[in-house]
Structure formats: C-alpha cells, structure tokens
Design an enzyme around this catalytic site. Structure first.
Site, PDB file in Angstrom:
ATOM      1  N   HIS A   1      -7.990   0.937  -7.286  1.00 30.75           N
ATOM      2  CA  HIS A   1      -9.181   0.100  -7.381  1.00 30.75           C
ATOM      3  C   HIS A   1     -10.194   0.744  -8.329  1.00 30.75           C
ATOM      4  CE1 HIS A   1      -8.162  -2.282  -3.598  1.00 30.75           C
ATOM      5  NE2 HIS A   1      -7.298  -1.284  -3.570  1.00 30.75           N
ATOM      6  N   SER A  46       2.388   7.999  -7.898  1.00 29.30           N
ATOM      7  CA  SER A  46       2.144   8.555  -9.231  1.00 29.30           C
ATOM      8  C   SER A  46       0.816   9.308  -9.225  1.00 29.30           C
ATOM      9  CB  SER A  46       2.150   7.445 -10.284  1.00 29.30           C
ATOM     10  OG  SER A  46       2.204   8.008 -11.574  1.00 29.30           O
ATOM     11  N   ASP A  63      -5.428   6.008  -2.399  1.00 28.80           N
ATOM     12  CA  ASP A  63      -5.018   7.046  -1.453  1.00 28.80           C
ATOM     13  C   ASP A  63      -4.336   8.162  -2.236  1.00 28.80           C
ATOM     14  OD1 ASP A  63      -5.893   5.202   0.331  1.00 28.80           O
ATOM     15  OD2 ASP A  63      -4.014   5.028   1.442  1.00 28.80           O
TER      16      ASP A  63
END
Length: 409
Positions: free
Chosen positions: A267, A378, A191
């Site tokens: 991911h 981050s 995200d």
C-alpha cells in the site's frame, strides 16, 4: 614376399604342440567374433574442424552438454547456500553476530546460471491452475502450516473459496485487522521484517547490516523523462543532491522483506504523488536475509519496479524488488507494466512518465491506499527525503505489519 611370410610363420610354429595350436585357433576365432560385433554397433559420426570423429549414440553426448551441467551445478550450489543461510540464522538466534561473507564474482555468476526466470514463469502458470475442491484444503493447509499463515485475518477464511494458489497468495484482509496509523507521517506499506533503515550516507544504501549497494545503480540515472533539466550526474555527491531538493533535508531509506507467509499486497506508505515509473528487468535471485547478507548489490541485480514522486518534504520513492518465484509485480494503476518477460537486454530499463499534458499532477496516492501486489514474498525499499529531525520508530530485525508506523517528525 608371401612365401617368406609363410616361412616365418612355419618357423614360429615349429616346436608348438598340437594343444597350443588348437588354443591359438580358438583365440583367433573369438577375436574375429568380437571385431564383427563391434562393426554392428550403431555408431554415429559428427564433423569437427579437422576430421570426422565417430562417437557413441547421442544419448551419451547429451549428458555432456553445458546446460544440464549448469542446471545441476547451479541448483546444487543454491541448495548449499540455503543450508548455510539456515545455519547462520540459527547462530543469530543464539545471539552470535556473524560478519558478512560476500560472494565472489564467480559465485554470483554460478547462481545466475540457474534459470530462475524460467522457473518463476513456470511457477506462475502452476499457481493459476484451478485446483479441484477436494485438493484445495490439503494444499492450502500444508502451505499455512509451513509458513505460519494467519487465516483468521483473511477476508475469506474458507479455503474452498480460493480456486488456485495465485488467489490464495493474493488474499485480501479484513478491514479492521490493519488499522492505518494516523499519528505518524510514514507507515509500513506491507507486512514483513525490517532488514535495515536510516540515513543514506556516501550514496551507499544498506541491504542488511554491513552490506551495501549503490544508490545510483539501484534507482538509475535521473533523466529528462522525469522533467529534470539538470545535466547528467558525474559524481555520487551530485546524484544525491538531485534527490535532496530542499535545503536542510537528508535522504533516508528503509528495507522491508516479505516472507512467503506474509500478506502479499502493498500500500501507499504516505500521502504522495507518483510521477514516474522505471522498470528494470533482471535476475530473480532469492532476496531472503541470508542471500542479502551474502551477495553485494543483490537488489541491483534483481528485477524491480521503481516508483518516484514527491511528498510534502520533497523526493519520495517506493521500489518493489522481484525474487525467485515472484515473476509478477503488479501496480494497480499501471496497465502497461509487464514483468518477468522471457527476453530482456542486460542492464536495460524502461521508463514511463505519468505526468502528461492531460495529467500534469501525476498519480495521487493517499496513506494506506492499495498500490500493488507480489505473487509471492519479496522486498520493498523506501528511499525518501525528509528534514534532519525525522526519526524511525523501528528496530532492525523486527516484524512489522501494514499500517504500523515507520517514522515521523
């Protein structure tokens, strides 16, 4: 000699009235009391290169030490920059484009004087403190309200389930809320917000629009650790040519910023094989869009973990960039990785090769497979090789979620 002094004193006192004499005597008495009280002060001495210098108690000396001054000055300046970034974001919402104002070297040095690594380690320990049940709801609810967290997507919505802040930050999602796009070859690994994307030109990669960083400084030199027998790079063009391994291909990049309220796991963005890991210890400055617009080569200053390998079109890399309060970057299959160590050598890095005699292929990753996690928000940077007809399905500044398409052929 003594007689002449007395005579001079007598001559000076002639014509002095009794009232004046008594007044002078009172002043002398008061002066003597002051001198006696000064002798009783708890003065201490320290030695300089030339002589002993008496000074006040060490409490006053402590205030003059450089570390507290740097802490106060650096923290105040960082706060000022955060306020300036807030004003810039408000102007952007009004549709006004602001040209980037890059920080000077002294401003970057001043920001680096703030002990962000120490603060991040302290924050990490605080996050691991188990909260009592009665405190979990108020603490997590405040965080949810502040950063707009959507707990309906969490695999466990009950706030009492999360023993500490670290578990709450690394919460898992329900499987159905992030479907992985099967029509496009590259998906978003996390995200976040798209800061910039496009082709890599002149070995300069965009942090945000108008602010760049060096491709070689960011990834580090290509070495024999990566099983590349080619000689050391001597120019920008030759470095880029080592990454682009197939004729007719180009080098592309995409930068995704994870805010504190975003899902913090990342991911695999495609089907690829990871052959090498390079860890750069470094600063832990904020990487929010305002700071990325202000500090050139911000990502090169910060601690980061670079994973490199190959996909069906050639070179592929994913870099997890650390930031303030993100002392922990975890790669699930890499147990030897330890980030935010107390000590490190400036400009150093360490390599680990996943291709061995026992494992000649490296670490295979499938699109959408869990790869790692941050301890807080981050940045993820993708740099990869692809044919010239590769197209991004993105807009700069848009919000994106894990599993959604980044681009395809």
């Amino acid at each position: 000699m003594a007689t002449s002094v007395r005579q001079r004193g007598v001559r000076l006192l002639r014509g002095v009235t009794p009232w004046q004499t008594s007044h002078l005597h009172c002043e002398n008495t008061a002066l003597s009391h002051v001198l006696q009280s000064l002798r009783k002060l708890p003065l201490r001495a320290f030695r300089t290169d030339t002589r002993k210098v008496h000074t006040a108690p060490t409490r006053a000396l402590y205030l003059l030490r450089p570390l507290p001054i740097l802490l106060v000055t650096g923290s105040g300046y960082a706060g000022y920059r955060q306020y300036a970034n807030y004003r810039e974001r408000e102007l952007e919402k009004l549709g006004l484009e602001i040209p980037p104002k890059l920080a000077g070297s002294w401003e970057v040095a001043l920001y680096k004087s703030v002990p962000t690594r120490l603060l991040s380690r302290a924050w990490g320990r605080l996050n691991q403190v188990e909260l009592p049940h009665w405190l979990r709801g108020p603490v997590y609810s405040l965080y949810i309200w502040t950063f707009g967290v959507n707990m309906k997507e969490a695999a466990v919505e009950d706030l009492d389930h999360y023993r500490n802040l670290s578990e709450f930050f690394r919460r898992k999602l329900k499987p159905q809320v992030r479907p992985v796009c099967g029509l496009h070859s590259v998906i978003s690994p996390s995200d976040g917000k798209i800061l910039t994307f496009g082709q890599v030109k002149n070995c300069e990669v965009e942090q945000v629009k108008g602010v760049t960083y060096s491709l070689e400084s960011f990834l580090g030199p290509r070495t024999s650790m990566e099983d590349l027998p080619s000689p050391p790079v001597t120019s920008c063009r030759s470095f880029k040519s080592q990454l682009v391994t197939r004729e007719g291909n180009e080098l592309y990049h995409c930068v995704i910023y994870l805010a504190p309220g975003d899902y913090h796991c990342f991911h695999s963005p495609t089907d690829w094989t990871i052959s090498h890991r390079r860890h750069f210890p470094g600063s832990l400055m904020s990487v929010n869009p305002g700071m990325a617009r202000w500090i050139k080569e911000l990502f090169c200053h910060n601690e980061r973990v670079v994973l490199t390998g190959d996909w069906k079109h050639g070179f592929f890399s994913l870099t997890a960039v650390g930031a303030t309060n993100v002392g922990s970057i975890r790669i699930y299959f890499d147990r030897d990785l330890h980030t935010n160590s107390p000590r490190y050598s400036k400009g150093s890095y360490n390599d680990f090769n996943f291709v061995t005699r026992a494992n000649k292929e490296g670490i295979p990753m499938h699109k959408g497979e869990q790869l790692g996690e941050f301890n807080l928000g981050s940045t993820i940077v993708l740099i990869f090789e692809a044919p010239k007809d590769f197209n991004f399905e993105l807009k700069a500044g848009q919000k994106i979620r894990f599993g959604e398409a980044l681009g395809s052929l």
